[in-house]
Design a protein around this motif. Sequence first.
Motif, PDB file in Angstrom:
ATOM      1  N   PRO A  23       0.827  -1.209   0.000  1.00 19.40           N
ATOM      2  CA  PRO A  23       0.000   0.000   0.000  1.00 19.40           C
ATOM      3  C   PRO A  23       0.860   1.257   0.000  1.00 19.40           C
ATOM      4  CG  PRO A  23      -0.706  -1.521   1.724  1.00 19.40           C
ATOM      5  CD  PRO A  23       0.554  -2.075   1.119  1.00 19.40           C
ATOM      6  N   ALA A  24       0.283   2.341  -0.446  1.00 17.84           N
ATOM      7  CA  ALA A  24       0.995   3.622  -0.503  1.00 17.84           C
ATOM      8  C   ALA A  24       1.431   4.033   0.898  1.00 17.84           C
ATOM      9  CB  ALA A  24       0.095   4.682  -1.109  1.00 17.84           C
ATOM     10  N   ALA A  25       2.132   5.136   0.961  1.00 15.88           N
ATOM     11  CA  ALA A  25       2.647   5.640   2.238  1.00 15.88           C
ATOM     12  C   ALA A  25       1.537   5.713   3.277  1.00 15.88           C
ATOM     13  CB  ALA A  25       3.267   7.020   2.036  1.00 15.88           C
ATOM     14  N   ALA A  26       1.926   5.529   4.511  1.00 17.03           N
ATOM     15  CA  ALA A  26       0.970   5.562   5.609  1.00 17.03           C
ATOM     16  C   ALA A  26       0.313   6.933   5.690  1.00 17.03           C
ATOM     17  CB  ALA A  26       1.691   5.246   6.914  1.00 17.03           C
ATOM     18  N   PRO A  27      -0.900   7.002   6.170  1.00 19.36           N
ATOM     19  CA  PRO A  27      -1.565   8.295   6.327  1.00 19.36           C
ATOM     20  C   PRO A  27      -0.748   9.216   7.222  1.00 19.36           C
ATOM     21  CG  PRO A  27      -3.090   6.488   6.776  1.00 19.36           C
ATOM     22  CD  PRO A  27      -1.723   5.889   6.599  1.00 19.36           C
ATOM     23  N   ALA A  28      -0.910  10.510   7.019  1.00 22.91           N
ATOM     24  CA  ALA A  28      -0.126  11.498   7.763  1.00 22.91           C
ATOM     25  C   ALA A  28      -0.306  11.350   9.276  1.00 22.91           C
ATOM     26  CB  ALA A  28      -0.498  12.902   7.316  1.00 22.91           C
ATOM     27  N   ALA A  29      -1.475  10.870   9.704  1.00 29.24           N
ATOM     28  CA  ALA A  29      -1.740  10.744  11.135  1.00 29.24           C
ATOM     29  C   ALA A  29      -1.072   9.504  11.731  1.00 29.24           C
ATOM     30  CB  ALA A  29      -3.239  10.693  11.384  1.00 29.24           C
ATOM     31  N   ALA A  30      -0.579   8.610  10.891  1.00 30.22           N
ATOM     32  CA  ALA A  30       0.039   7.390  11.395  1.00 30.22           C
ATOM     33  C   ALA A  30       1.327   7.715  12.139  1.00 30.22           C
ATOM     34  CB  ALA A  30       0.335   6.430  10.249  1.00 30.22           C
ATOM     35  N   ARG A  31       1.597   6.922  13.130  1.00 28.85           N
ATOM     36  CA  ARG A  31       2.813   7.097  13.924  1.00 28.85           C
ATOM     37  C   ARG A  31       4.021   6.672  13.102  1.00 28.85           C
ATOM     38  NH1 ARG A  31       3.801   6.062  20.012  1.00 28.85           N
ATOM     39  NH2 ARG A  31       6.055   6.059  19.989  1.00 28.85           N
ATOM     40  N   LEU A  32       4.992   7.533  12.985  1.00 31.92           N
ATOM     41  CA  LEU A  32       6.213   7.221  12.244  1.00 31.92           C
ATOM     42  C   LEU A  32       7.236   6.621  13.186  1.00 31.92           C
ATOM     43  CD1 LEU A  32       6.503  10.451  10.067  1.00 31.92           C
ATOM     44  CD2 LEU A  32       5.743   8.186   9.336  1.00 31.92           C
ATOM     45  N   THR A  33       7.826   5.521  12.759  1.00 32.64           N
ATOM     46  CA  THR A  33       8.875   4.863  13.527  1.00 32.64           C
ATOM     47  C   THR A  33      10.011   4.517  12.579  1.00 32.64           C
ATOM     48  OG1 THR A  33       8.138   2.590  13.170  1.00 32.64           O
ATOM     49  CG2 THR A  33       7.109   3.795  15.011  1.00 32.64           C
ATOM     50  N   ILE A  34      11.050   3.958  13.120  1.00 31.38           N
ATOM     51  CA  ILE A  34      12.192   3.540  12.323  1.00 31.38           C
ATOM     52  C   ILE A  34      11.821   2.396  11.377  1.00 31.38           C
ATOM     53  CG2 ILE A  34      13.228   1.849  13.879  1.00 31.38           C
ATOM     54  CD1 ILE A  34      14.977   4.712  11.981  1.00 31.38           C
ATOM     55  N   ASP A  35      10.707   1.730  11.646  1.00 27.96           N
ATOM     56  CA  ASP A  35      10.228   0.662  10.774  1.00 27.96           C
ATOM     57  C   ASP A  35       9.330   1.177   9.652  1.00 27.96           C
ATOM     58  OD1 ASP A  35      11.543  -1.475  12.133  1.00 27.96           O
ATOM     59  OD2 ASP A  35      10.048  -1.297  13.729  1.00 27.96           O
ATOM     60  N   SER A  36       8.993   2.453   9.680  1.00 26.15           N
ATOM     61  CA  SER A  36       8.208   3.052   8.599  1.00 26.15           C
ATOM     62  C   SER A  36       9.060   3.097   7.333  1.00 26.15           C
ATOM     63  CB  SER A  36       7.792   4.480   8.968  1.00 26.15           C
ATOM     64  OG  SER A  36       7.006   4.506  10.137  1.00 26.15           O
ATOM     65  N   SER A  37       8.394   3.080   6.195  1.00 26.68           N
ATOM     66  CA  SER A  37       9.148   3.204   4.948  1.00 26.68           C
ATOM     67  C   SER A  37       9.765   4.604   4.862  1.00 26.68           C
ATOM     68  CB  SER A  37       8.243   2.960   3.739  1.00 26.68           C
ATOM     69  OG  SER A  37       7.337   4.032   3.569  1.00 26.68           O
TER      70      SER A  37
END
Length: 99
Positions: A23-37
Amino acid sequence: MKFLFTAVALLATPLAASAQTAPAAAPAAARLTIDSSIEAIAANPKGKAILDAQFPGMMAHESYPMFKGMSLKQVQPYAQGKITDADIAKVAAELAKLN
């Protein structure tokens, strides 16, 4: 730095190809972590600033489309020491401040 991402692009093509079907990039409200793309982090202006500070030129690199779906942890083994555990820890700490 260019060599780093060229090496990643050449070595990670199978991973990048499978990541493109995700799926495309996570929604802006999603929590960003080091495991995020990398792409998801870069989609957030503050996340992009963190990446730009730690890895200048990453998003402008010609191979960015090939590795943007990968996390920094996934790219690290192909980076020939250019992405260190300390670099990842710094990015992780900065991302934690955003959440």
